[in-house]
Design a protein around this motif. Structure first.
Motif, PDB file in Angstrom:
ATOM      1  N   VAL A  21       1.047  -1.462  -0.265  1.00 27.89           N
ATOM      2  CA  VAL A  21       0.152   0.068  -0.196  1.00 27.89           C
ATOM      3  C   VAL A  21       0.858   1.398  -0.035  1.00 27.89           C
ATOM      4  O   VAL A  21       0.719   2.174  -0.426  1.00 27.89           O
ATOM      5  CB  VAL A  21      -1.124  -0.087   1.551  1.00 27.89           C
ATOM      6  N   ALA A  24       1.963   1.834  -3.766  1.00 26.90           N
ATOM      7  CA  ALA A  24       0.994   2.562  -4.409  1.00 26.90           C
ATOM      8  C   ALA A  24       0.666   3.656  -3.779  1.00 26.90           C
ATOM      9  O   ALA A  24       0.162   4.360  -4.850  1.00 26.90           O
ATOM     10  CB  ALA A  24      -0.388   1.416  -4.030  1.00 26.90           C
ATOM     11  N   LEU A  25       1.183   4.257  -2.635  1.00 32.00           N
ATOM     12  CA  LEU A  25       0.490   5.753  -2.004  1.00 32.00           C
ATOM     13  C   LEU A  25       1.756   6.802  -2.487  1.00 32.00           C
ATOM     14  O   LEU A  25       1.314   7.175  -3.661  1.00 32.00           O
ATOM     15  CB  LEU A  25       0.641   5.805  -0.940  1.00 32.00           C
ATOM     16  N   VAL A  36       3.180   2.252   6.558  1.00 35.03           N
ATOM     17  CA  VAL A  36       1.543   1.830   6.037  1.00 35.03           C
ATOM     18  C   VAL A  36       1.243   0.748   6.919  1.00 35.03           C
ATOM     19  O   VAL A  36       2.405  -0.281   7.327  1.00 35.03           O
ATOM     20  CB  VAL A  36       1.524   1.754   5.207  1.00 35.03           C
TER      21      VAL A  36
ATOM     22  N   ILE B  42      -6.071   0.903   9.097  1.00 37.01           N
ATOM     23  CA  ILE B  42      -4.354   1.550   8.660  1.00 37.01           C
ATOM     24  C   ILE B  42      -3.501   2.462   9.139  1.00 37.01           C
ATOM     25  O   ILE B  42      -4.852   3.233   9.380  1.00 37.01           O
ATOM     26  CB  ILE B  42      -5.502   1.892   7.452  1.00 37.01           C
ATOM     27  N   GLU B  43      -3.431   2.124   9.470  1.00 40.22           N
ATOM     28  CA  GLU B  43      -1.842   3.290  10.625  1.00 40.22           C
ATOM     29  C   GLU B  43      -1.060   3.656   9.399  1.00 40.22           C
ATOM     30  O   GLU B  43      -0.247   3.063   8.659  1.00 40.22           O
ATOM     31  CB  GLU B  43      -1.318   2.470  11.679  1.00 40.22           C
ATOM     32  N   ILE B  44      -1.229   5.168   9.335  1.00 42.79           N
ATOM     33  CA  ILE B  44      -0.286   5.708   8.631  1.00 42.79           C
ATOM     34  C   ILE B  44       0.726   6.552   9.320  1.00 42.79           C
ATOM     35  O   ILE B  44       0.239   7.466  10.202  1.00 42.79           O
ATOM     36  CB  ILE B  44      -1.067   6.223   6.902  1.00 42.79           C
ATOM     37  N   GLU B  45       1.499   6.603   8.818  1.00 48.65           N
ATOM     38  CA  GLU B  45       3.113   7.632   9.320  1.00 48.65           C
ATOM     39  C   GLU B  45       3.240   8.614   7.911  1.00 48.65           C
ATOM     40  O   GLU B  45       3.513   8.104   6.833  1.00 48.65           O
ATOM     41  CB  GLU B  45       4.034   7.024   9.612  1.00 48.65           C
ATOM     42  N   MET B  61      -6.108   9.500  -0.318  1.00 50.07           N
ATOM     43  CA  MET B  61      -5.505   8.392  -0.092  1.00 50.07           C
ATOM     44  C   MET B  61      -7.190   7.584   0.141  1.00 50.07           C
ATOM     45  O   MET B  61      -6.780   6.256  -0.917  1.00 50.07           O
ATOM     46  CB  MET B  61      -4.834   7.940   0.480  1.00 50.07           C
ATOM     47  N   LEU B  65      -7.388   4.938  -3.025  1.00 51.61           N
ATOM     48  CA  LEU B  65      -7.268   3.151  -3.011  1.00 51.61           C
ATOM     49  C   LEU B  65      -7.364   2.622  -1.447  1.00 51.61           C
ATOM     50  O   LEU B  65      -7.688   2.081  -2.032  1.00 51.61           O
ATOM     51  CB  LEU B  65      -4.910   3.574  -2.906  1.00 51.61           C
ATOM     52  N   LEU B  66      -7.047   3.436  -0.894  1.00 51.99           N
ATOM     53  CA  LEU B  66      -7.467   2.822   0.408  1.00 51.99           C
ATOM     54  C   LEU B  66      -9.192   2.113   0.720  1.00 51.99           C
ATOM     55  O   LEU B  66      -9.142   1.199   1.222  1.00 51.99           O
ATOM     56  CB  LEU B  66      -7.056   3.565   1.422  1.00 51.99           C
TER      57      LEU B  66
END
Lengths: 83, 83
Positions: A21, A24-25, A36, B42-45, B61, B65-66
């Protein structure tokens, strides 16, 4: 009573889905993203006399079925107003 | 900045994975369970100047995509102290 359980991979475990992911981002132009991790979000409706009883049952569910304690952490939150 | 995104199936959509988990919980003796729905956590930094900029990027996002906006809802939470 409503409960929410979040199951996440332990920090040392490689998260291939999260990596995919993340790539892809980046491809989509979100270059500021640098980490992620993907887990499961589980919503459970259940009968329980008290919050403590519900938490104990949920803890057992996580250990027996919902999570793999070797690789995953879990967090249980009760939505008391849904009682 | 850290963000958490929860993606859940819309309420009208049949959640086969949730149904399977519900049946498995019944088989394990958790008969009080009467509704399980499973989504993604989903954890995103990410780097972002402000909380608003981060939220806008995360919203994009999710749309791109997500999440699948036709079948899924998403919720974005920012962990401001992780800034």
């Amino acid at each position: 009573m409503k409960a929410k359980v979040t199951v996440t991979l332990r920090s040392g475990i490689l998260d291939t889905q999260g990596k995919a992911v993340e790539h892809a981002l980046h491809s989509l132009g979100f270059t500021g993203v640098h980490g992620v991790r993907i887990g499961k979000h589980i919503e459970i409706e259940m009968d329980a006399e008290t919050g403590e009883a519900a938490k104990a049952a949920l803890d057992e569910m996580c250990k027996k079925l919902l999570a793999n304690p070797v690789m995953e952490n879990y967090e249980v939150r009760l939505d008391e107003k849904g009682k």
